[in-house]
Design an enzyme around this catalytic site. Sequence first.
Site, PDB file in Angstrom:
ATOM      1  N   CYS A   2       0.837  -1.201   0.000  1.00 15.61           N
ATOM      2  CA  CYS A   2       0.000   0.000   0.000  1.00 15.61           C
ATOM      3  C   CYS A   2       0.873   1.252   0.000  1.00 15.61           C
ATOM      4  CB  CYS A   2      -0.932   0.088   1.200  1.00 15.61           C
ATOM      5  SG  CYS A   2      -2.142  -1.216   1.287  1.00 15.61           S
ATOM      6  N   LYS A 590       7.286  -4.941  -1.084  1.00 20.38           N
ATOM      7  CA  LYS A 590       8.630  -4.635  -0.594  1.00 20.38           C
ATOM      8  C   LYS A 590       8.628  -4.362   0.905  1.00 20.38           C
ATOM      9  CE  LYS A 590      13.025  -3.618  -1.391  1.00 20.38           C
ATOM     10  NZ  LYS A 590      13.906  -4.776  -1.624  1.00 20.38           N
TER      11      LYS A 590
HETATM   12  O1  M6R Z   1      12.436  -4.819   5.041  1.00 17.89           O
HETATM   13  P1  M6R Z   1      12.809  -6.113   5.726  1.00 17.89           P
HETATM   14  O2  M6R Z   1      14.214  -6.500   5.531  1.00 17.89           O
HETATM   15  O3  M6R Z   1      12.420  -6.116   7.181  1.00 17.89           O
HETATM   16  O4  M6R Z   1      11.887  -7.203   5.023  1.00 17.89           O
HETATM   17  C1  M6R Z   1      11.836  -8.522   5.494  1.00 17.89           C
HETATM   18  C2  M6R Z   1      11.327  -9.455   4.427  1.00 17.89           C
HETATM   19  O5  M6R Z   1       9.999  -9.140   4.099  1.00 17.89           O
HETATM   20  C3  M6R Z   1      12.180  -9.373   3.167  1.00 17.89           C
HETATM   21  O6  M6R Z   1      13.514  -9.629   3.458  1.00 17.89           O
HETATM   22  C4  M6R Z   1      11.700 -10.392   2.111  1.00 17.89           C
HETATM   23  O7  M6R Z   1      11.905 -11.685   2.578  1.00 17.89           O
HETATM   24  C5  M6R Z   1      12.453 -10.124   0.808  1.00 17.89           C
HETATM   25  N1  M6R Z   1      11.569  -9.519  -0.154  1.00 17.89           N
HETATM   26  C6  M6R Z   1      13.029 -11.334   0.181  1.00 17.89           C
HETATM   27  O8  M6R Z   1      13.730 -10.995  -0.970  1.00 17.89           O
END
Ligand code: M6R
Length: 595
Positions: A2, A590
């Site tokens: 969002c 993301k």
């Molecule tokens: O922003 P963050 O590092 O906290 O996000 C955690 C996960 O959602 C993120 O690493 C996700 O697993 C990736 N899109 C994988 O490539």
Amino acid sequence: MCGIFGIVKEKEENLGKILIGAAERLTYRGYDSVGMATISGDKIDLRKDVGKVDTVAEKFNVAEMSGQRGITQLRWATFGAPSQVNAQPHLDSDGLMVGAHNGNVVNNIELREQFIAEGLTVRSENDGESCVHAVERYVKRGYETIDAIRLAYGDLAGDYAFVLGQINDDKLYAMKKGSGLVIGIGEGFTCLSSDLPSLLPLTRKIIRPKDGEIIILWADRVELRSVIDGKLIEREPELITETMDAVQKGGYPHFMLKEIHEQAQVAGELLHLLDGSAEVEILIEKMKSARHLYFIGCGTSYHAAMAGSVFLAQIAGRTAIPVLAPQFISQFAPAVGHEDVGIFVSQSGETKDVLNALNAAETRGMEAYGLANVVGSTLTQATSFCLPLCCGYEISVPATKTFTNQVITFLYLAYRMAGKDTKELDNIPALMEKTLEMVEEQVKEIAADINNWEDMYCLGYGATYPIALEGALKLKEITYAHCEGMLSTEFKHGPLSAVSDGFPIIFAAGPEDTNLIISGINEVNVRGARTIVVGEENASLRANADDLIVIPESNPYISSLLAVLPLQLLSYHMSVMRGYDPDFPRNLSKTLTVD
Ligand code: M6R
């Protein structure tokens, strides 16, 4: 996940193209529906639907929309299926107000029942609509809009940012509670957005509101007020100097490929920063004196935390417990205290699961530090301090350069904890460059060979175990195939039965674990598997594996870091060969700001 954007101009003009542009810049966050609303005088023009920004914009001729104020929202479905009625923005009962939110109103269902009982017109199941009615109910009771928003803030549980406009007015209103929101101040307009990059093409003068603040935007000024007592809050705007090059593809077909190729450069910048960082010194001391150490994250960031834990044990002889953020809450938070130290790892700094864990840790008095890429994100503000990952913008949903810089930060901390000279780490950027040069063509060929498989495994041991998990996650995330990451020695305890002729099994082989990996290779080779090994040149590996993807020689820790590069490339090429967009995998976002 969002995204909202709002703009206020002095007078009515074409806003359609501005809203489409802002929506396009928010798409990297992941979405399934999009909507735009403009307001002028006593008219609200609302156009929204499920689908891509360009498709919806063309279908409803959004480019022609005009108004004195405009709002756009990208929705990633949580409350209510993706549908036109659930798409945002939403109107109030009488079409006098329009608003949109980013985040999650957790008492949405209860609130909708209240609104219906109060006679309000509820059209959708979406929690963004509840934000509008939460304000409307107090306006209908005679409150000024600003006071109605303050009262609504108290009613809307969860984490969100919300923007609202009404007819016969010249302002937009917004509030922030847990989700990202940035204000932009331009020549003859003001605007706000869920993130900074989407504002940068419009203005570089920004204000970062905090949770518990109500924002009022006129074309020529901005006011921040406390939600508690409505009092004015003074905050000077900042000037952003970063360039927009970082958010362009720079000649690459996808952001992911560009970001894979940026890894060497950002690794160099990170190492330089770590060398001169006073905060690193503080963190080392805190880690040394901690009773228990926890490295906490989700997804890719959790894999970096696991790598950090292996490094700390193997290099510095210290235990750090790597833990998935939600599991930290149930398994460790009840027992932590002020003697313990947690490092919270997150690219976005906004992952709700991570922030929940941080909250649980801080409630128990644990010392909390962070590794985050997005400076100014909630994590950077809520911890004692965060070490920045220095990666610039990472647009592609699959994390690549932020993962390698997280791993490098942990490696650096482990060296420092062990009192080891970090000079050796300065070779990392050149080794990364060399790795990409050495492997790219071969990886493309292997991708084509195994791309008809919908099931595969990625195995590692010791320092390459987290790398195998990360390789498997990348493959799943952007090829939509099933790929399980596993400790190589565990494969014989069950999954071995899945092996059939040609079944792809990828191994990440650390230079000190080759014998063990060779046993694993042989176990599956004799049952017909196609074995693909990433590792340093080694005659036995070459003799036993079907394919050896050679990475440059270094030490076991740097080698594990380098091993992830071919795995990132493999998933990228397989995704593209399947006709998918690796930057924006379906259903994903993301920044995961929901539970
Ligand atoms: O922003 P963050 O590092 O906290 O996000 C955690 C996960 O959602 C993120 O690493 C996700 O697993 C990736 N899109 C994988 O490539």
